[in-house]
Enzyme design. Structure first.
Site, mmCIF file in Angstrom:
data_model
loop_
_atom_site.group_PDB
_atom_site.id
_atom_site.type_symbol
_atom_site.label_atom_id
_atom_site.label_comp_id
_atom_site.label_asym_id
_atom_site.label_seq_id
_atom_site.Cartn_x
_atom_site.Cartn_y
_atom_site.Cartn_z
ATOM 1 C CE1 TYR A 160 -0.117 33.382 26.062
ATOM 2 C CE2 TYR A 160 0.630 33.654 23.793
ATOM 3 C CZ TYR A 160 0.255 34.198 25.017
ATOM 4 O OH TYR A 160 0.250 35.561 25.177
ATOM 5 C CE LYS A 164 -3.204 35.217 25.726
ATOM 6 N NZ LYS A 164 -3.846 36.188 26.656
ATOM 7 C CB THR A 195 6.099 42.566 29.171
ATOM 8 O OG1 THR A 195 6.469 41.252 28.703
ATOM 9 C CG2 THR A 195 5.101 43.191 28.199
#
Length: 254
Positions: A160, A164, A195
């Protein structure tokens, strides 16, 4: 005759950061085309986000499916903005406790969704915007989504963080590439936001995550992301910038 409302595309817009952004843009009078990988009932989506929102299912990693989304958006008018929100973590260490290496195919999957999908949306939307007539000197504005993991990659977040970081690295180059076409590119790097991804955790864990933020000591609200995205879409002097939206958090190693 009334002016034609601006058309914006929000990828990953069925909920979370993208959903909040689509809702805000619709409230401001824009025609918003939302796309997401999962199928979504458009009637329910409009009830949640606004009547000017339409939904087209699509995979941002697929050129054909994303072109279909952009075709639908173009039917509503010239595409003036893109907010690209999809992303997913693939937690795993480079070498696990059994001394097995990170499977290469999982690393490639993480890069494909988080980085290749972002570039796919960037390139295809920019090509549509390039054909627009200039409005107040520009043809369009693109907002990509990175993460504080680009700088503060934690244990088990190598894939990740790499993806990113790639989005951060593309930002200035993309702004320079597209400058002659009158297209601006900026990126938001969110910290820990409230979220649906975090909804599965207990209140204790969520409170602990919020307490780790410098100030304010809470999770980010998707509406705060939406507000920043709207500013980047409309502020004509913002270009080539990556903005950490994180309450000054600096992530611990784990």
């Amino acid at each position: 005759m009334a002016d034609t409302p601006p058309v914006y595309v929000v990828t990953g817009g069925a909920g979370g950061l993208g959903g909040a952004t689509a809702k805000l843009l619709a409230q401001r009078g824009a025609a918003v085309v939302v796309t997401d990988l999962a199928d979504t009932d458009e009637r329910n989506l409009r009830a949640q986000l606004g009547e000017s929102v339409t939904f087209v299912q699509g995979d941002v990693c697929s050129a054909d499916e994303l072109e279909n989304v952009l075709d639908h958006a173009s039917e509503r008018g010239a595409i003036r903005g893109l907010v690209h929100c999809p992303g997913k973590g693939f937690p795993r260490r480079i070498v696990d406790r059994d001394l097995a290496p990170f499977p290469l195919e999982q690393f490639e999957t993480a890069l494909r969704l988080n980085l290749v999908g972002t570039f796919n949306a960037l390139r295809l939307t920019a090509a549509r915007m390039a054909a627009n007539e200039p409005a107040d000197g520009e043809r369009g504005s693109i907002v990509m989504t990175a993460s504080v993991a680009a700088w503060d990659g934690q244990v088990g977040q190598i894939a990740y963080a790499a993806a990113k970081s790639g989005v951060v690295g593309m930002t200035l180059c993309a702004a320079r590439d597209l400058a002659d076409l009158g297209i601006r590119v900026n990126t938001i790097a969110p910290g820990i936001f409230d979220t649906p991804l975090l909804a599965r955790f207990s209140d204790e864990i969520r409170d602990g995550l919020g307490a780790s933020v410098t100030f304010p000591k809470r999770l980010g609200d998707p509406d705060e992301y939406a507000s920043m995205a709207e500013e980047l879409l409309h502020n004509r002097y913002m270009n080539g910038e990556v903005i950490r939206l994180d309450g000054a958090i600096r992530m611990a190693p784990r």
